[in-house]
Write a protein that holds these residues in place. Structure first.
Motif, PDB file in Angstrom:
ATOM      1  N   ILE A   1      -5.898  -4.557  -7.822  1.00  0.00           N
ATOM      2  CA  ILE A   1      -6.370  -3.476  -6.842  1.00  0.00           C
ATOM      3  C   ILE A   1      -6.056  -1.959  -7.544  1.00  0.00           C
ATOM      4  N   ALA A   2      -4.634  -2.580  -9.009  1.00  0.00           N
ATOM      5  CA  ALA A   2      -4.620  -1.082  -9.471  1.00  0.00           C
ATOM      6  C   ALA A   2      -5.374  -0.387  -9.900  1.00  0.00           C
ATOM      7  N   LYS A   3      -6.388  -1.855 -10.362  1.00  0.00           N
ATOM      8  CA  LYS A   3      -7.361  -0.760 -11.431  1.00  0.00           C
ATOM      9  C   LYS A   3      -8.315  -0.109 -10.480  1.00  0.00           C
ATOM     10  N   THR A   4      -8.498  -0.707  -9.357  1.00  0.00           N
ATOM     11  CA  THR A   4      -9.723  -0.223  -8.741  1.00  0.00           C
ATOM     12  C   THR A   4      -8.755   1.609  -8.170  1.00  0.00           C
ATOM     13  N   SER A   5      -7.848   1.544  -7.899  1.00  0.00           N
ATOM     14  CA  SER A   5      -7.115   2.954  -7.324  1.00  0.00           C
ATOM     15  C   SER A   5      -6.415   3.337  -8.050  1.00  0.00           C
ATOM     16  N   ASN A   6      -5.782   3.316  -9.391  1.00  0.00           N
ATOM     17  CA  ASN A   6      -5.541   3.346 -10.362  1.00  0.00           C
ATOM     18  C   ASN A   6      -3.969   4.008  -9.854  1.00  0.00           C
ATOM     19  N   ILE A   7      -3.163   2.954  -8.714  1.00  0.00           N
ATOM     20  CA  ILE A   7      -1.493   3.040  -8.960  1.00  0.00           C
ATOM     21  C   ILE A   7      -1.694   1.919  -9.074  1.00  0.00           C
TER      22      ILE A   7
ATOM     23  N   MET B   1       0.819  -0.988  -0.353  1.00  0.00           N
ATOM     24  CA  MET B   1      -0.014  -0.142   0.037  1.00  0.00           C
ATOM     25  C   MET B   1       1.495   1.637  -0.183  1.00  0.00           C
ATOM     26  N   HIS B   2       2.052   1.003   0.513  1.00  0.00           N
ATOM     27  CA  HIS B   2       3.158   2.558   1.210  1.00  0.00           C
ATOM     28  C   HIS B   2       4.132   2.683  -0.356  1.00  0.00           C
TER      29      HIS B   2
ATOM     30  N   HIS C   1       3.830   0.453  -2.929  1.00  0.00           N
ATOM     31  CA  HIS C   1       3.351   0.129  -4.220  1.00  0.00           C
ATOM     32  C   HIS C   1       4.132  -1.222  -4.615  1.00  0.00           C
TER      33      HIS C   1
ATOM     34  N   TYR D   1       0.139  -1.163  -8.497  1.00  0.00           N
ATOM     35  CA  TYR D   1       0.333  -2.042  -7.078  1.00  0.00           C
ATOM     36  C   TYR D   1       1.931  -2.597  -8.287  1.00  0.00           C
TER      37      TYR D   1
END
Length: 368
Positions: free
Chosen positions: A146-152, A109-110, A112, A154
């Motif tokens: 999880i990358a798709k939901t937050s646009n980060i 999370m922090h 990535h 990971y």
């Protein structure tokens, strides 16, 4: 034309009255298509794995849930120490281990980026490569989700380690399998054919009226093949070490002792076939079809047994080559001692005793 049709009718009657011919014509294709259809697959399913979750956080639990839902893996247990992982691999209970480090979700999370470790049993390099590919895909699929939901972006980086065969050579898998196949064919077929040949030529009657007991007659026929088979074992091992660069990590004496036991098991099977047959052609057919195909399909060195339906897995337990294959891999590749495969050894002893007792009870002192 009428006579021609009568001859055809006669041949049909011959075929339909002969149950053995009907079994070959209709039974064998059905059995083969079922066995080959279920057994001949390179896909790996239901592979047993262990998981050491040092993080025990939401990310590790979600990945474990995805693995549990996959048809490729079966989580045998959750463990808590590296020693348990090593013990599970030595016992041959698992194919793969997955280790989540502490702070796995926090790093993801922090920073990535998170790492985890995948350890695979590479004594079978094909399965090891396939399984690491499967689990890497599951892990990557989770990271992408999880990358798709937050646009980060990971990223989860699996560190893959191969046990027993880091170079992923094919020899550690095929040498034990070839040993089992060669010994099974040579011992079973040659013993069966040599004894049946005495029946066909009529010399068995002469041997039976000699001062020797039937047991000594049979054993005397088997001993030469025992010695020749040990020569075969020696030549295979020499080629493995000096040509294929495959070291013997365990005890050579123990390997020869277990090979001798397997050879004796195969010889008793050959004796059993010779007792039940009266022609060399039939003995050779049973030896080839009845021993070669089961050894290839159910020993585990070409096709993973856990992929097969439960009935075929049960059938594999009566195939001596399966247990010998496990023993040879444990000695040659893993360098383990007798404590790791004493159960397999007892199974071979039991098969040998059962086949010898049945053969002696079925052996006819007087030939008709």
């Amino acid at each position: 034309m009428k006579q021609f049709l009568i001859f055809i009718k006669k041949e049909f009657a011959h075929v339909l009255r002969d149950r053995k011919t009907l079994l070959i014509l209709f039974g064998m294709p059905v059995v083969q298509i079922l066995i080959f259809g279920f057994a001949l697959t390179n896909e790996v399913k239901n592979a047993k794995i262990v998981i050491m979750d040092q993080a025990n956080d939401i990310a590790s639990q979600q990945i474990i849930s995805k693995i549990r839902a996959s048809r490729y893996f079966e989580i045998a247990e959750t463990i808590h120490s590296p020693q348990q992982i090593e013990s599970a691999f030595k016992k041959g209970n698992i194919r793969l281990a997955l280790i989540f480090p502490a702070q796995f979700n926090n790093n993801l999370m922090h920073q990535h980026l998170a790492q985890l470790q995948v350890i695979a049993d590479a004594s079978d390099p094909n399965n090891a490569t396939t399984l690491t590919s499967y689990i890497s895909s599951i892990i990557q699929d989770y990271a992408t989700g999880i990358a798709k939901t937050s646009n980060i972006p990971y990223r989860i980086s699996p560190e893959i380690r191969f046990l027993y065969n880091p170079q992923l050579k094919g020899a550690p898998n095929y040498v034990p399998g070839v040993m089992a196949l060669v010994l099974m064919l040579v011992c079973v077929m040659m013993t069966a054919v040599s004894i049946v040949k005495e029946k066909e030529t009529g010399t068995m009657e002469i041997l039976l009226v000699s001062p020797f007991s039937p047991f000594k007659v049979i054993v005397s026929k088997a001993i030469p093949y025992l010695i020749l088979s040990l020569v075969n074992v020696t030549s295979i091992l020499l080629l493995s070490v000096f040509v294929l660069d495959l070291p013997i990590n365990g005890s050579i004496l123990l390997l020869f002792a277990e090979s001798t036991l397997f050879i004796i098991t195969c010889l008793t099977i050959g004796i059993f076939i010779s007792v039940k047959t009266n022609t060399m052609q039939l003995a050779m057919l049973i030896s080839l079809m009845g021993m070669m195909l089961p050894t290839i399909l159910f020993s585990g060195f070409m096709f993973p047994i856990e992929n097969m339906p439960v009935p075929l897995q049960v059938i594999s337990n009566i195939i001596p080559a399966k247990w010998y294959y496990i023993i040879v891999k444990d000695i040659m590749i893993k360098g383990l001692g007798f404590s790791a495969f004493w159960k397999e050894t007892l199974i071979l002893v039991a098969i040998t005793v059962v086949m010898m007792v049945i053969s002696l009870k079925s052996f006819k002192i007087r030939l008709s």
